[in-house]
Design an enzyme around this catalytic site. Sequence first.
Site, PDB file in Angstrom:
ATOM      1  CE  LYS A  53      -7.243  -3.229  -3.792  1.00 19.88           C
ATOM      2  NZ  LYS A  53      -7.903  -2.252  -2.935  1.00 19.88           N
ATOM      3  CB  SER A 103      -0.885   0.002   1.254  1.00 23.36           C
ATOM      4  OG  SER A 103      -1.463   1.270   1.458  1.00 23.36           O
ATOM      5  CG  HIS A 149     -11.102   0.154  -0.699  1.00 26.33           C
ATOM      6  ND1 HIS A 149     -10.394   1.003  -1.511  1.00 26.33           N
ATOM      7  CD2 HIS A 149     -10.454   0.194   0.491  1.00 26.33           C
ATOM      8  CE1 HIS A 149      -9.378   1.535  -0.840  1.00 26.33           C
ATOM      9  NE2 HIS A 149      -9.391   1.044   0.376  1.00 26.33           N
ATOM     10  CB  THR A 165      -6.626   2.313  -5.109  1.00 28.47           C
ATOM     11  OG1 THR A 165      -5.803   1.186  -4.779  1.00 28.47           O
ATOM     12  CG2 THR A 165      -7.954   2.187  -4.377  1.00 28.47           C
ATOM     13  CE1 TYR A 196      -6.194   4.593  -2.143  1.00 30.10           C
ATOM     14  CE2 TYR A 196      -4.568   4.337  -0.405  1.00 30.10           C
ATOM     15  CZ  TYR A 196      -5.785   4.008  -0.964  1.00 30.10           C
ATOM     16  OH  TYR A 196      -6.602   3.096  -0.338  1.00 30.10           O
TER      17      TYR A 196
HETATM   18  C1  LIG Z   1      -7.443  -2.391   7.035  1.00 28.95           C
HETATM   19  C2  LIG Z   1      -7.528  -2.252   5.544  1.00 28.95           C
HETATM   20  C3  LIG Z   1      -6.729  -1.317   4.906  1.00 28.95           C
HETATM   21  C4  LIG Z   1      -6.781  -1.194   3.518  1.00 28.95           C
HETATM   22  N1  LIG Z   1      -5.932  -0.331   2.902  1.00 28.95           N
HETATM   23  C5  LIG Z   1      -5.939  -0.256   1.552  1.00 28.95           C
HETATM   24  C6  LIG Z   1      -5.002   0.579   0.887  1.00 28.95           C
HETATM   25  O1  LIG Z   1      -4.158   1.230   1.497  1.00 28.95           O
HETATM   26  N2  LIG Z   1      -5.069   0.632  -0.464  1.00 28.95           N
HETATM   27  C7  LIG Z   1      -5.997  -0.082  -1.195  1.00 28.95           C
HETATM   28  O2  LIG Z   1      -6.029   0.003  -2.408  1.00 28.95           O
HETATM   29  N3  LIG Z   1      -6.859  -0.900  -0.571  1.00 28.95           N
HETATM   30  C8  LIG Z   1      -6.847  -1.006   0.766  1.00 28.95           C
HETATM   31  N4  LIG Z   1      -7.713  -1.866   1.385  1.00 28.95           N
HETATM   32  C9  LIG Z   1      -8.594  -2.744   0.577  1.00 28.95           C
HETATM   33  C10 LIG Z   1      -7.888  -4.067   0.265  1.00 28.95           C
HETATM   34  O3  LIG Z   1      -6.861  -3.881  -0.657  1.00 28.95           O
HETATM   35  C11 LIG Z   1      -8.849  -5.104  -0.334  1.00 28.95           C
HETATM   36  O4  LIG Z   1      -9.532  -4.523  -1.405  1.00 28.95           O
HETATM   37  C12 LIG Z   1      -9.841  -5.686   0.680  1.00 28.95           C
HETATM   38  O5  LIG Z   1      -9.282  -5.802   1.961  1.00 28.95           O
HETATM   39  C13 LIG Z   1     -10.318  -7.054   0.211  1.00 28.95           C
HETATM   40  O6  LIG Z   1     -11.320  -7.533   1.043  1.00 28.95           O
HETATM   41  P1  LIG Z   1     -11.063  -8.587   2.237  1.00 28.95           P
HETATM   42  O7  LIG Z   1     -10.494  -7.818   3.360  1.00 28.95           O
HETATM   43  O8  LIG Z   1     -12.431  -9.120   2.508  1.00 28.95           O
HETATM   44  O9  LIG Z   1     -10.130  -9.659   1.717  1.00 28.95           O
HETATM   45  C14 LIG Z   1      -7.685  -2.005   2.766  1.00 28.95           C
HETATM   46  C15 LIG Z   1      -8.482  -2.923   3.430  1.00 28.95           C
HETATM   47  C16 LIG Z   1      -8.414  -3.072   4.800  1.00 28.95           C
HETATM   48  C17 LIG Z   1      -9.265  -4.098   5.471  1.00 28.95           C
END
Ligand SMILES: Cc1cc2nc3c(=O)[nH]c(=O)nc-3n(C[C@H](O)[C@H](O)[C@H](O)COP(=O)(O)O)c2cc1C
Length: 387
Positions: free
Chosen positions: A254, A127, A278, A177, A151
């Site tokens: 994404k 990330s 997300h 993203t 980002y």
């Molecule tokens: C705590 C947390 C932080 C996240 N941070 C980012 C991020 O910095 N950038 C991003 O593109 N997606 C972020 N996401 C989304 C994840 O990349 C992903 O799309 C998502 O967690 C998938 O679902 P799941 O948790 O059910 O596997 C985050 C998700 C969580 C749970």
Amino acid sequence: MLEFSCSRVCKEKASSVTEDKMVFVCVEDFEKKAYGVLEKSALDYYRSGAGEQFTLNLNREAFRRIRMRPRFLRDVSKIDTRCNILGIDLKWPLGIAPTAMQKLAHPEGEGANARAAGSAGSIYILSTLSTMSIEEVATAAPNTNKWFQLYVYKDRSLTEKMVRRAEKANFKAIVLTIDAPIFGQRRSDVRNKFSLPPHLRLANFQGIKADGVRSDNEATSGINAYVSSQFDPTLTWKDVAWLVKLTRLPIIVKGVLTREDAVLAREFGCAGIIVSNHGARQIDTVPAAIEALPEVVKAVGNDLVVMLDGGVTQGNDIFKALALGAKMVFIGRAALWGLACDGQRGVEELLRVLRKDFEITLALAGCQKLSDITLDMVAHESAYARL
Ligand SMILES: Cc1cc2nc3c(=O)[nH]c(=O)nc-3n(C[C@H](O)[C@H](O)[C@H](O)COP(=O)(O)O)c2cc1C
């Protein structure tokens, strides 16, 4: 049977599932353990979804609404899960999605998660909002196939510098993203006034310490305040074209949930798409990722590499996503639970559990290899409603 030590909490043996001795056989076991390890505000940050969390539950529920249609008597003595994604050879079609601030889960943070992905033959996506820098993760996990999640900041030169740093550090793709022009409202983060603890920093930006991720405003969390001050909400597809030109690395978008955006991704030169909501953290009541997948595959599946994340916690979830046309899936929270349990080892064990479960699913469904998985091996529950 699996056994592993949870160094931050206690030592465990694999003989039985009790308070002291626990066998980790599924993602939920890691999740349960992580709940006892993580501080409340970090746990809430990790687990929460947007709004009333309808889509958060739907991400899991929608997988359950898809039934498996196994075929038998097909010689499954040998199972081969290997695949190639955008020129990268992988042992199996599962990788780790980008999640922010992984040192909240464990002091080894992103480095441990990335190393675990490498030893499992997976891809790790770092990330932008990480607590270890691009360079630190490259050094910690030199043998892991890594992609960098981007980002786009209002300061475009900052964005360009990050892309250059990712190129230099041997990251193999940029994951842009697109679903976060601002951050969704996660109610518990607002209630907890969630912010980065003082000992951590957003490591990709010199000088941005915990102070920069704090809110003085009652109505928002520290992370949301930071995002709205820094991220560029004017972003459009024209900027995707700019990014495609800027770098030799493939661009993966994404957060696609519609055929319309999938077609635009193709038009603007992207190499891949991650169908994702997300982790249900942006707009509540959007479809589950697995529900949105078929329309994206139908629109662009022959031209772009379509992948998925959201709600994947077991082998048959991976199977269902592949049957519906995804080439690969990613896990977000599940890896954080493994990391919270025992750093690198916790994530490795979690990936081992998932891989085993996927192999069992393949064998029991009558598939030797990934190309044996076909659309007719799954059916929506409504197909059985007339019985
Ligand atoms: C705590 C947390 C932080 C996240 N941070 C980012 C991020 O910095 N950038 C991003 O593109 N997606 C972020 N996401 C989304 C994840 O990349 C992903 O799309 C998502 O967690 C998938 O679902 P799941 O948790 O059910 O596997 C985050 C998700 C969580 C749970």
